[in-house]
Scaffold this motif. Structure first.
Motif, PDB file in Angstrom:
ATOM      1  N   THR A 189      43.627  44.985  30.074  1.00 57.05           N
ATOM      2  CA  THR A 189      43.144  44.248  31.254  1.00 57.05           C
ATOM      3  C   THR A 189      44.307  43.632  32.032  1.00 57.05           C
ATOM      4  N   LEU A 190      45.382  43.266  31.345  1.00 57.00           N
ATOM      5  CA  LEU A 190      46.546  42.704  32.037  1.00 57.00           C
ATOM      6  C   LEU A 190      47.239  43.781  32.865  1.00 57.00           C
ATOM      7  N   VAL A 215      38.891  43.992  38.208  1.00 54.37           N
ATOM      8  CA  VAL A 215      39.153  44.385  36.816  1.00 54.37           C
ATOM      9  C   VAL A 215      37.858  44.317  36.012  1.00 54.37           C
ATOM     10  N   MET A 216      37.098  43.245  36.180  1.00 56.41           N
ATOM     11  CA  MET A 216      35.826  43.124  35.469  1.00 56.41           C
ATOM     12  C   MET A 216      34.912  44.308  35.748  1.00 56.41           C
ATOM     13  N   LEU A 268      36.232  39.355  26.936  1.00 52.60           N
ATOM     14  CA  LEU A 268      34.998  38.798  27.493  1.00 52.60           C
ATOM     15  C   LEU A 268      35.188  38.363  28.935  1.00 52.60           C
ATOM     16  N   LYS A 269      36.312  37.714  29.199  1.00 47.72           N
ATOM     17  CA  LYS A 269      36.571  37.173  30.532  1.00 47.72           C
ATOM     18  C   LYS A 269      36.761  38.268  31.570  1.00 47.72           C
ATOM     19  N   LEU A 270      37.242  39.435  31.141  1.00 46.14           N
ATOM     20  CA  LEU A 270      37.612  40.467  32.096  1.00 46.14           C
ATOM     21  C   LEU A 270      36.758  41.725  31.974  1.00 46.14           C
ATOM     22  N   SER A 271      35.539  41.598  31.437  1.00 48.36           N
ATOM     23  CA  SER A 271      34.609  42.728  31.342  1.00 48.36           C
ATOM     24  C   SER A 271      33.283  42.359  31.992  1.00 48.36           C
ATOM     25  N   PHE A 292      28.768  33.545  28.237  1.00 52.16           N
ATOM     26  CA  PHE A 292      28.906  34.958  28.570  1.00 52.16           C
ATOM     27  C   PHE A 292      27.562  35.650  28.381  1.00 52.16           C
ATOM     28  N   GLU A 293      27.302  36.655  29.195  1.00 54.97           N
ATOM     29  CA  GLU A 293      26.093  37.457  29.015  1.00 54.97           C
ATOM     30  C   GLU A 293      26.425  38.606  28.074  1.00 54.97           C
TER      31      GLU A 293
END
Length: 574
Positions: A189-190, A215-216, A268-271, A292-293
């Motif tokens: 993700t980075l 990105v997400m 989690l933050k980036l999906s 988070f969902e």
């Protein structure tokens, strides 16, 4: 097209990039340790069957996980796995670089093609740092799965995540979505953040120049464990020493927390789409990570890979097309009890011959045989059935045989102690109940063991079993499950119909453990004595009915064809 450019045929179509630290495709490619890797391999095989455009990325692991040897006192010892990648994989004429501790580290890709009889092909890219020009330590980075210390692990995850994303670009793949199978690949993700940085100049908001939303939209994340140790965390001083600052560390701290680089939180933050691997595991994961969902797509197994040759022949004869349409297994009742039992007895003979060849012990094919094969982590309670040896002897003398297998992580001392206790139990039961432990559990051993037992045992502490795909492999071969109600078995269990439960039902949406060792052991013994043994010996038609129900009510649904169709419709094309 010449051999050196043949791989380019995969790059014309937009693909799902499936990243996994371990992938189990066959026993000859030992780049896996257990359930996570075998699931990855089964996922890729079903993608080929269904012609889902996918490319998989993993590490080469020249020394594998390890080869297990048990000494005469019952203690596990580990040795490198010797295999030759050149015999099975194709080295591609491309390289890429990552930066580790300020050094450039070269990565080369090896290609393996997973081919389906249906015509689909999925390329698997194995990343390798054993290249002249790298330092000796860097050449060893991809050698061993889950080896070394936390710094070694972080370096491997740089190779997998950042290196894997760069390698796909170097190979000219067009990627539609990136699917991270666990958090090990989260650093990709980075790389995506850096590549699609918004063209904002002179902004006063550092974070505004990084397109997190884009990105997400490109990332899918599957989390596999409710066990804390399964979520990699790295202290920031270690991160700043090893990881290149392709995204400002201040931004990362702001994004995922100031305590440590938590790979699960990063993913989690980036999906945009996140899922657990069973309905219960989805609930547990939602409780662990509020805010988070988290969805749930229950794991599966690849039907053709895990059906014993005896059941392949049986299903081919009576249910043609079952391997590509496993929903046809609902029609298993059209197979006569005699033919079904004969197929099972063939699988059992295949196992008993293997036991005799590897251990010297002769198992009686007429005796009810229970199998248990897991990673030997303490929460899986491999020794629960040994809780009261005298009661086990009273119930099972002359009526039971037990087969154990599985490895403990080399650094898991309590897990090794558990294997030792199993061997002490085997010694105590000598002459009363025949018990064996099959060394070096891998895909080849599993292929013989799981279909060849009469009953599949699973005894984890609730709610720590995320899914439990070995039970699905058993069901495919008509082997009923006898299991704690956790993971997939909550969804697959119908008491006395598809198998039997151990202990109380799970608590709704609870992280708390329920059911004590004593309570679970008592229920295990009671059901063995009052339900399972009488059904096996006194009601063969009733036993075969449960076997067929395991196929028609479990195996038809809990497979990677069903699972992959859900990923495509719920995660990949959103």
């Amino acid at each position: 097209m010449d051999k050196h450019n043949a791989w380019k045929s995969f790059a014309w179509e937009s693909r799902i990039a499936y990243f996994s630290m371990e992938i189990g495709l066959s026993g000859q490619i030992p780049t896996y340790s257990g359930g996570l890797g075998v699931l990855a391999g089964d996922t890729i095989k079903s993608a080929a069957d269904l012609k889902v455009p996918m490319v998989a990325v993993t590490l080469l692991h020249r020394k594998g996980y390890f080869r297990q040897q048990i000494d005469s006192d019952g203690w596990q010892h580990e040795y490198p796995v010797q295999w030759n990648p050149e015999r099975l994989l194709e080295l591609l004429p491309v390289k890429t670089l990552v930066t580790i501790e300020g050094r450039d580290v070269k990565i080369q890709p090896w290609l393996y093609r997973v081919k389906s009889p249906a015509g689909g092909v999925v390329p698997v890219i194995f990343l390798d740092t054993d290249i002249p020009g790298n330092t000796e330590a860097d050449r060893r980075l991809t050698d061993t799965l889950y080896g070394g210390d936390s710094e070694y692990r972080l370096k491997q995850e740089i190779v997998l995540g950042i290196g894997g994303a760069r390698m796909l670009a170097a190979l000219n793949f067009t990627v539609r979505k990136y699917h991270m199978n666990e958090g090990h690949a989260a650093l990709l993700t980075l790389e995506l953040l850096n590549n699609i940085r918004a063209p904002i100049e002179n902004t006063l908001n550092e974070r505004a120049s990084w397109d997190v939303q884009q990105v997400m939209d490109r990332c899918v994340f599957t989390t596999h464990t409710p066990v804390a140790a399964g979520h990699d965390k790295f202290p920031w001083p270690v991160v700043e020493k090893i990881l290149p600052e392709i995204v400002p560390f201040a931004l990362l701290r702001d994004l995922i927390g100031k305590d440590s680089l938590n790979m699960t939180i990063l993913a989690l933050k980036l999906s945009r789409y996140v899922n657990g691997v069973a309905k219960k595991h989805g609930e547990i994961s939602q409780s662990m990570f509020p805010g988070f969902e988290i969805h749930a797509i229950t794991n599966g197994i690849h039907p053709f890979t895990w059906a014993s040759p005896f059941f392949v022949q049986l299903y081919d004869r009576h249910l043609p097309g079952w391997a590509f349409e496993p929903e046809l297994l609902v029609r298993v009742d059209t197979i006569s009890d005699e033919d079904f039992w004969d197929a099972h007895q063939g699988a059992k003979a295949f196992l008993t011959l293997f036991i005799e060849e590897t251990t010297g012990k002769k198992f009686d094919p007429e005796i009810l045989t229970i199998g248990f094969a897991r990673r030997y982590a303490t929460y899986k309670r491999a020794d629960l059935i040994f809780s009261d040896l005298q009661r086990l002897v009273d119930i099972g003398n002359g009526k039971l045989q037990l087969v154990f297998a599985g490895k403990s992580h080399p650094h898991d001392a309590p897990g090794k102690e558990l294997i030792h206790r199993i061997h002490e139990g085997i010694h105590s039961l000598s002459g009363k109940i025949e018990v064996v432990f099959l060394q070096n559990y891998n895909m080849d051993v599993a292929y013989r063991l799981i279909p060849g037992v009469d009953l599949w045992l699973n005894t984890p502490k609730r709610p720590l079993e995320a899914s439990g795909t070995s039970g699905m492999k058993a069901a495919l071969n008509g082997v009923p499950n006898f299991s704690i109600l956790d993971g997939w078995w909550i969804e697959g269990h119908i008491e006395d119909v598809t198998g039997w439960a151990i202990g109380p039902p799970p608590r709704e949406k609870s992280l708390a453990e329920n059911g004590s060792d004593q309570e679970d052991a008592r229920d295990l013994y009671d059901k063995l004595e009052k339900k399972i043994i009488p059904r096996y010996y006194e009601d063969r038609a009733g036993w075969i009915r449960v076997m067929k129900n395991a196929v028609s009510k479990n195996a038809y649904y809990f497979n990677t064809h069903v699972m992959m169709r859900r990923y495509v419709t719920e995660a990949y094309i959103r």
